[in-house]
Design a protein around this motif. Structure first.
Motif, short mmCIF file in Angstrom:
data_model
loop_
_atom_site.label_atom_id
_atom_site.label_comp_id
_atom_site.label_asym_id
_atom_site.label_seq_id
_atom_site.Cartn_x
_atom_site.Cartn_y
_atom_site.Cartn_z
N ARG A 91 0.83 -1.21 0.00
CA ARG A 91 0.00 0.00 0.00
C ARG A 91 0.87 1.27 0.00
N GLU A 94 2.37 1.79 -3.41
CA GLU A 94 1.37 2.28 -4.37
C GLU A 94 1.03 3.75 -4.11
N GLU A 95 0.85 4.13 -2.84
CA GLU A 95 0.44 5.49 -2.51
C GLU A 95 1.53 6.52 -2.77
N THR A 96 2.78 6.11 -2.65
CA THR A 96 3.88 7.08 -2.78
C THR A 96 4.56 7.05 -4.14
N GLU A 125 6.21 4.45 6.46
CA GLU A 125 5.28 5.30 5.73
C GLU A 125 5.74 6.76 5.75
N LYS A 129 7.02 8.74 2.37
CA LYS A 129 6.29 9.94 1.95
C LYS A 129 7.23 11.15 1.87
N GLN A 324 1.59 15.23 -4.55
CA GLN A 324 0.58 14.45 -5.28
C GLN A 324 -0.01 15.20 -6.47
N VAL A 333 3.61 6.95 -9.85
CA VAL A 333 2.55 6.06 -9.38
C VAL A 333 2.14 5.09 -10.48
#
Length: 376
Positions: A91, A94-96, A125, A129, A324, A333
């Motif tokens: 996760r 994928e998010e970063t 995390e 990030k 983002q 991503v």
């Protein structure tokens, strides 16, 4: 019909028949040629890319599996424990927009520092990030975060606060985040021993960068000041007595009130007795430079930095939200999402390929044994 006429008619018909057969053969050969060309094009445009994708996905999977093997072999994280955390690791990747292999490597470093379970995932995390927000590499940031949590304890500071402090120190000073991440850890053992908080250390270093010091110099200076306060020379103690105060009094201010009140008291002594008197207290040139760089004409700005960094909060979330919105983040991503799919494909390929390879190995052993018996 006469015999000769019939023979002539049959001859004409046979000639037409032969011509038809010849045309059909020509068309079949032409069709076969076109099919061969199509087959070659399909091989280049479809078969070859599929084969390449399969090979690439298997390599990505092997690279990731290699990191996982390191984790379960060289840390206290068991294979079963990693399996329960793998969903979070995927996760975060994928998010970063970070490759799964890189995130797993970050987890390996954190686990090697003694952090497990939810605590390790939290550090992972935050550091990933921060790296996505271009504040340094994930490994450098995670190294700092593990150092902070080890020095102060998770009951006194968490990964989010430590990362927010790092970001605010970058904003308030003239240092790169990567330089702070790789150097601040050097002063934390002595700082925590004296009860000096992480935000105070970051503020002092940030303040020194504003007067031209680079981060390694600033960290060395602050560490020198704190080290001398832990073990002050007799000359230093006497110099303080000559100025109407004492080592015990100054030490008490530092350990109970904090680094800023300590600096403010030094500033008052400098204003009253001059820099030469303070030079007798801090014998180390680097320590003296650090102290003088944070007092005098710089004291008001330094005080503002201390207060600002102490109130750090939500900085990482804001930095990541801004990241983002960038095209680079969205591209990362998309690319790393595709890589994750290929790794899953590689897992399937491994499952199908290993039995085949085992069977082939057994077959080759059998052939080898057969020929060995013949030679006997």
């Amino acid at each position: 019909m006469e015999i000769s006429g019939l023979i002539a008619k049959i001859g004409v018909d046979l000639t037409e028949f032969e011509r038809g057969i010849s045309k059909m053969q020509s068309r079949l050969e032409e069709t076969a040629s076109k099919m061969a060309t199509v087959g070659k094009k399909m091989s280049v445009m479809l078969t070859a890319p599929i084969a390449a994708m399969g090979a690439g996905s298997f390599k990505l999977y092997k690279d990731y599996e290699s990191v996982v093997t390191q984790i379960v072999s060289l840390t206290d994280v068991s294979k079963e424990a990693y399996s329960t955390l793998e969903g979070d690791i995927k996760r975060i990747a994928e998010e970063t927009g970070t490759s799964l292999k890189d995130v797993a490597e970050g987890f390996y470093f954190i686990a090697s520092s003694g952090f497990e379970g939810a605590a390790a995932i939290d550090i992972l995390e935050k550091s990933t990030k921060a790296a996505a927000a271009e504040l340094g590499t994930a490994s450098d940031i995670s190294q700092l975060l593990t150092s902070v949590l080890t020095a102060y304890g998770s009951e006194n500071i968490d990964a989010a606060k430590a990362t927010d402090v790092l970001i605010r120190a970058v904003k308030d000073g003239k240092a790169e985040a990567s330089d702070l991440a790789t150097n601040l850890g050097r002063v934390l053992p002595v700082a925590s021993q004296l009860g000096i908080k992480f935000d105070e250390v970051a503020a002092a270093v940030s303040g020194l960068t504003l007067i031209g010091m680079d981060v390694p110099e600033a960290v060395t200076a602050i560490r020198g000041v704190l080290s001398e306060m832990l073990n002050m020379s007799e000359q230093g103690k006497q110099a303080l007595l000559d100025m109407g105060t004492s080592y015990d009094e100054l030490y008490n201010v530092l350990t109970t009130q904090g680094l800023l009140p300590f600096l403010q008291q030094i500033d008052a002594l400098v204003a009253q007795f001059g820099e030469q008197s303070i030079a007798k207290v801090f014998n180390n040139v680097r320590s003296l430079t650090g102290v003088l760089g944070l007092v005098g004409k710089n004291s008001e700005q330094v005080s503002s930095i201390f207060n600002d960094i102490a109130n750090a909060g939500g900085d990482l979330d804001k930095a990541f939200e801004n990241t983002q919105q960038t095209l680079q983040y969205k591209w990362n991503v998309a690319v790393d999402s595709a890589k994750s799919v290929l790794i899953e494909l590689g897992t399937g390929i491994k499952g199908a390929l290993v039995p085949v390879l085992n069977s082939l190995s057994s077959l080759l052993k059998g052939v080898s044994n057969f020929f060995s018996k013949l030679s006997d």
